[in-house]
Design an enzyme around this catalytic site. Structure first.
Site, PDB file in Angstrom:
ATOM      1  CG  LEU A  11     -33.117   7.357 -20.859  1.00 45.74           C
ATOM      2  CD1 LEU A  11     -32.741   5.882 -21.013  1.00 45.74           C
ATOM      3  CD2 LEU A  11     -32.325   8.218 -21.845  1.00 45.74           C
ATOM      4  CB  ALA A  56     -35.934  15.848 -24.439  1.00 48.61           C
ATOM      5  CE1 TYR A 121     -37.334  15.164 -29.946  1.00 46.06           C
ATOM      6  CE2 TYR A 121     -36.666  13.774 -31.781  1.00 46.06           C
ATOM      7  CZ  TYR A 121     -36.741  14.010 -30.424  1.00 46.06           C
ATOM      8  OH  TYR A 121     -36.218  13.083 -29.548  1.00 46.06           O
TER       9      TYR A 121
HETATM   10  N1  LIG Z   1     -38.644   8.338 -27.183  1.00 44.89           N
HETATM   11  C1  LIG Z   1     -37.892   8.052 -28.245  1.00 44.89           C
HETATM   12  O1  LIG Z   1     -38.277   7.260 -29.121  1.00 44.89           O
HETATM   13  C2  LIG Z   1     -36.538   8.689 -28.401  1.00 44.89           C
HETATM   14  C3  LIG Z   1     -35.763   8.372 -29.525  1.00 44.89           C
HETATM   15  C4  LIG Z   1     -34.493   8.945 -29.658  1.00 44.89           C
HETATM   16  C5  LIG Z   1     -34.024   9.800 -28.685  1.00 44.89           C
HETATM   17  N2  LIG Z   1     -34.805  10.120 -27.614  1.00 44.89           N
HETATM   18  C6  LIG Z   1     -34.268  11.033 -26.608  1.00 44.89           C
HETATM   19  O2  LIG Z   1     -34.152  10.304 -25.406  1.00 44.89           O
HETATM   20  C7  LIG Z   1     -34.320  11.178 -24.281  1.00 44.89           C
HETATM   21  C8  LIG Z   1     -35.342  10.603 -23.335  1.00 44.89           C
HETATM   22  O3  LIG Z   1     -36.575  10.472 -24.026  1.00 44.89           O
HETATM   23  P1  LIG Z   1     -37.893   9.938 -23.282  1.00 44.89           P
HETATM   24  O4  LIG Z   1     -38.748   9.353 -24.343  1.00 44.89           O
HETATM   25  O5  LIG Z   1     -37.521   9.156 -22.073  1.00 44.89           O
HETATM   26  O6  LIG Z   1     -38.535  11.337 -22.839  1.00 44.89           O
HETATM   27  P2  LIG Z   1     -39.839  11.603 -21.962  1.00 44.89           P
HETATM   28  O7  LIG Z   1     -40.454  10.335 -21.484  1.00 44.89           O
HETATM   29  O8  LIG Z   1     -40.679  12.577 -22.739  1.00 44.89           O
HETATM   30  O9  LIG Z   1     -39.230  12.332 -20.670  1.00 44.89           O
HETATM   31  C9  LIG Z   1     -38.731  13.623 -20.705  1.00 44.89           C
HETATM   32  C10 LIG Z   1     -38.820  14.194 -19.301  1.00 44.89           C
HETATM   33  O10 LIG Z   1     -38.295  15.539 -19.326  1.00 44.89           O
HETATM   34  C11 LIG Z   1     -39.164  16.385 -18.575  1.00 44.89           C
HETATM   35  N3  LIG Z   1     -39.036  17.770 -19.021  1.00 44.89           N
HETATM   36  C12 LIG Z   1     -39.628  18.367 -20.084  1.00 44.89           C
HETATM   37  N4  LIG Z   1     -39.291  19.667 -20.142  1.00 44.89           N
HETATM   38  C13 LIG Z   1     -38.446  19.890 -19.091  1.00 44.89           C
HETATM   39  C14 LIG Z   1     -37.756  21.037 -18.604  1.00 44.89           C
HETATM   40  N5  LIG Z   1     -37.888  22.232 -19.199  1.00 44.89           N
HETATM   41  N6  LIG Z   1     -36.977  20.909 -17.508  1.00 44.89           N
HETATM   42  C15 LIG Z   1     -36.861  19.721 -16.882  1.00 44.89           C
HETATM   43  N7  LIG Z   1     -37.493  18.601 -17.281  1.00 44.89           N
HETATM   44  C16 LIG Z   1     -38.278  18.683 -18.372  1.00 44.89           C
HETATM   45  C17 LIG Z   1     -40.527  15.805 -18.892  1.00 44.89           C
HETATM   46  O11 LIG Z   1     -41.488  16.289 -17.979  1.00 44.89           O
HETATM   47  P3  LIG Z   1     -43.051  16.401 -18.503  1.00 44.89           P
HETATM   48  O12 LIG Z   1     -43.438  15.015 -18.877  1.00 44.89           O
HETATM   49  O13 LIG Z   1     -43.747  16.937 -17.314  1.00 44.89           O
HETATM   50  O14 LIG Z   1     -43.010  17.324 -19.686  1.00 44.89           O
HETATM   51  C18 LIG Z   1     -40.253  14.299 -18.765  1.00 44.89           C
HETATM   52  O15 LIG Z   1     -40.308  13.866 -17.424  1.00 44.89           O
HETATM   53  C19 LIG Z   1     -34.672  12.541 -24.881  1.00 44.89           C
HETATM   54  O16 LIG Z   1     -33.510  13.329 -24.988  1.00 44.89           O
HETATM   55  C20 LIG Z   1     -35.169  12.207 -26.273  1.00 44.89           C
HETATM   56  O17 LIG Z   1     -34.993  13.293 -27.171  1.00 44.89           O
HETATM   57  C21 LIG Z   1     -36.041   9.577 -27.448  1.00 44.89           C
END
Ligand SMILES: NC(=O)c1ccc[n+]([C@@H]2O[C@H](COP(=O)([O-])OP(=O)(O)OC[C@H]3O[C@@H](n4cnc5c(N)ncnc54)[C@H](OP(=O)(O)O)[C@@H]3O)[C@@H](O)[C@H]2O)c1
Length: 279
Positions: A11, A56, A121
């Protein structure tokens, strides 16, 4: 300036592309949201007007064993962002999930329906929602079943499997709304521009099972793959998932005028863009 925290995630990259020069991105190398002093340093130096937290710990099954890390990143990390964003007078946008619900309602969830997460989660993301509200100028944006060009996701997994196998088994008893990160980014932008505060749901419209979603992915991609039905219980992943957790996005539409497109249309466009990007 809008600060996107977690700008290298799926995202986060979409938000950076959409917001363009109005945004600055930071990820784990520059900010660790679990460390208050790191959050202080970055926010006090950059002084953004809005902080969008797209960072996250998103491995849903991994959260069941890495409970402490999940709560630190998804819960405490958000408390740090809320505290410091409030201190500098910035809005905090926290992205959350349908997994804060148990899926037992039987109709689309409204923003103020009772939460009851089934997994660590979901619990950790609910803690994040509560912590985001420390900053009165907050937005909690719940979404679900995300896919985008810049990350591991269900669509990419199906396309990979479809290139390797002639049959796959996909659960047919979980219903939700597949959501393209582009549409979620548009919704977040609209909510910020309208100065909204509080909790909102944002997902592509319509709903489907993972199984029927997989069949549509293969159909649109021209892949001849048999999609066998399997139950969530048979599939047996460590974390429990809500079976019916579609999100009512009426409040988003009413207050911003933005209506996310139907999931089928979003998926078609996503696959077209994906094909155009490949040599
Ligand atoms: N994916 C889904 O289907 C889904 C559904 C509903 C809601 N969401 C929510 O949508 C949001 C975005 O999701 P996404 O799928 O885009 O997530 P993502 O691709 O996993 O990206 C999360 C990013 O956060 C970074 N991160 C992790 N721990 C961190 C920390 N302590 N400090 C700073 N950065 C950190 C990660 O780095 P690393 O990769 O190096 O760990 C990664 O770059 C999240 O809040 C998620 O809960 C996602």
């Amino acid at each position: 300036m809008i600060l996107v925290v977690g700008s290298k995630g799926m995202l986060g990259q979409e938000l950076m592309a959409l917001l363009g020069s109005g945004a600055r991105g930071v990820d784990i190398e520059e900010i660790d949201i679990t460390d208050l002093s790191s959050v202080q340093r970055v926010l006090l130096t950059l002084k953004p007007r809005v902080v969008v937290n797209a960072a996250a710990y998103t491995n849903v099954d991994g959260c069941e064993t890495e409970t402490e890390l999940a709560l630190q990143v998804n819960g405490e990390g958000v408390a740090h962002l809320a505290m410091i964003s409030k201190e500098i007078g910035a809005k905090l946008v926290q992205v959350s999930t349908d997994y804060v619900f148990d899926g037992g309602k039987g109709s689309p969830y409204l923003e103020d329906d009772p939460t009851a997460p089934l997994s660590i989660y979901g619990e950790s993301k609910l803690a994040g929602e509560m912590n985001a509200r420390f900053n009165p100028d907050h937005l909690v944006v719940r979404t679900q079943w995300l896919y985008g060009h810049a990350g591991k996701n269900f669509v990419e997994t199906m396309l990979r499997l479809g290139g390797e196998r002639s049959e796959v088994s996909v659960v047919d008893d979980q219903i939700g709304s597949p959501t393209w990160t582009y549409d979620l980014a548009l919704a977040i932008k609209a909510l910020i521009e309208k100065g909204c505060r509080g909790t909102y749901h944002a997902a592509n419209s319509g709903f489907v099972s993972w199984n029927a979603f997989a069949r549509e992915i293969f159909r649109l991609a021209g892949l001849d793959v048999k999609v066998n039905p399997i139950s969530t219980a048979e599939f047996g992943l460590p974390a429990a998932r809500p079976l019916y957790s579609t999100l009512d996005c009426g409040k988003l539409a009413q207050e911003t005028g933005f209506v996310p497109q139907p999931w089928q249309q979003a998926l078609k466009r996503y696959l077209e863009l994906r094909a155009a990007k490949r040599p």
